[in-house]
Enzyme design. Sequence first.
Site, PDB file in Angstrom:
ATOM      1  N   HIS A 166       0.832  -1.221   0.000  1.00 29.50           N
ATOM      2  CA  HIS A 166       0.000   0.000   0.000  1.00 29.50           C
ATOM      3  C   HIS A 166       0.857   1.258   0.000  1.00 29.50           C
ATOM      4  O   HIS A 166       0.434   2.299   0.484  1.00 29.50           O
ATOM      5  CB  HIS A 166      -0.938   0.028   1.218  1.00 29.50           C
ATOM      6  N   SER A 287      14.465  22.007 -15.896  1.00 34.59           N
ATOM      7  CA  SER A 287      13.278  22.799 -16.184  1.00 34.59           C
ATOM      8  C   SER A 287      13.709  24.102 -16.829  1.00 34.59           C
ATOM      9  O   SER A 287      14.775  24.629 -16.519  1.00 34.59           O
ATOM     10  CB  SER A 287      12.530  23.073 -14.890  1.00 34.59           C
ATOM     11  N   LYS A 293      15.581  22.045 -10.713  1.00 32.30           N
ATOM     12  CA  LYS A 293      14.957  20.768 -11.075  1.00 32.30           C
ATOM     13  C   LYS A 293      15.877  19.798 -11.794  1.00 32.30           C
ATOM     14  O   LYS A 293      16.675  20.168 -12.635  1.00 32.30           O
ATOM     15  CB  LYS A 293      13.764  21.035 -11.996  1.00 32.30           C
ATOM     16  N   GLU A 300       9.443   8.657 -16.847  1.00 37.03           N
ATOM     17  CA  GLU A 300       8.076   9.122 -17.127  1.00 37.03           C
ATOM     18  C   GLU A 300       7.673   8.791 -18.568  1.00 37.03           C
ATOM     19  O   GLU A 300       6.539   8.394 -18.844  1.00 37.03           O
ATOM     20  CB  GLU A 300       7.972  10.624 -16.889  1.00 37.03           C
TER      21      GLU A 300
END
Length: 472
Positions: A166, A287, A293, A300
């Site tokens: 979980h 970024s 970043k 992804e």
Amino acid sequence: MAQLWGGRFTGGTSELFKKLGDSIYFDRRLWREDIEGSIVHAKMLGRQGIISEEDAGKIIEGLSSIREDIESGRLEVAPDGFDRDGERVHYEDVHSFMEAVLTERIGEAGKRLHTGRSRNDQVALDMRLFVRRSCSEVGGSLLELLGVILDIMEKNTNTYMPGFTHLQKAQPVTLAHHFGAYFEMFRRDAERLRDCRRRLNYSPLGSGALAGTTYPLDRAYTASELGFEGPTRNSMDSVSDRDYCIEFLSDLAMVMMHLSRLSEELIIWNSNEYRFVEMDDAYSTGSSIMPQKKNPDVAELIRGKTGRVYGALISLLTTMKGIPLAYDKDMQEDKEPVFDAIDTADGCIRLMSGMLATIRFRKDVMEASATRGFTNATDAADYLVVKGVPFRDAHGIIGRIVLYCIEKGIGIEEMSLEEFKDFSPFFEEDVYEAISLKTCVEKRNTTGAPGMAAMQEEIKACRAFLAADSKA
Ligand code: ARG
């Protein structure tokens, strides 16, 4: 005229239909398979005396020269061109292109190649050869990925980290154990592709349009020349079967699902909150506005591309679901999903290998995380069980201890012995050893568990799998 079927027609084809119906824009990718199949077909026609040995020889020579020219870039499989008389020609698919170019090169004999053959068994053969090769290629990429994963396992048998259920810390494991789970997934994927290859490895060549042919074709010969187990059994099935494409796509969809799960974990682990891993610059991006970043774009992207491969599978399943026997034009729609899925899946597997080979695991952060979050609660309960407390009571006692520790902001192992004894008289000095991170992991040695002894066995089996494969 480059059409293979113009005789019965007086009118031309609608421009719009041509644009949408012509498959050369994508099936040119089958040029190698098309030539290979045609060479073997011609050889067989000559051996069987269906065409003269001389014509067969000319065809084989012509096709070989076309192959050389395409390989060297002298000839391009293109929808439009000019014939010898300078007339504009257009080819609807790779098969028409090949026959036209062959006939340009060798004359009359080229027109005999299609004896006893239909484009239906021709394209069925080309696709089988293509998917067969693709099974091996993707399988090879998976083996490389498995090698990278095994390397991580071997180096991290005592890198402790929390195991989750979980997405909540559950019990401590090791990084080797965690990656061992992915080894199993990708191993099964590699085996699935091998199964797919085995099942599809029968030759449809010689099935004709749908009902075989009256020529004395030697299907066993062409099958064996092309490396198949034998000829397919039913000619109607042979020209209309795309099961193997769907099976292949479903294998790729499974690979993507596994890659996507791993990507998701790496994204979480790479987050500022977890900081379990740091991805190499080569596999991250920055970024345009936020200078701090470092984004896990590759992971992804792999997670995102999974949808595309699922799409290919659903697309072909849907295309096939209402098609009556035997060949129907709908089946031309098998190619783009297969081509797109193989490029996507193979690319993603290789990208994952590169990313994992260069990723940095922050073992200190993982281990610190494993010591927080009460990952030793089960072991604390088991400790009481060993001392004679029934498990259900032990579970309740430890539950109350966890609540107490949360309020105090400490771990179970940080309680004093007096505090322990307030909860149960069965606690003694040896509790600290029993619930230490190391003990929690190392005592788990059932087959498949993270303990060192069990893990060594697992690694041995993984190594044997890869070694057997490199010999195969
Ligand atoms: N381009 C076609 C395909 O990919 C080749 C088979 C054509 N056969 C036919 N009967 N129209 O399916």
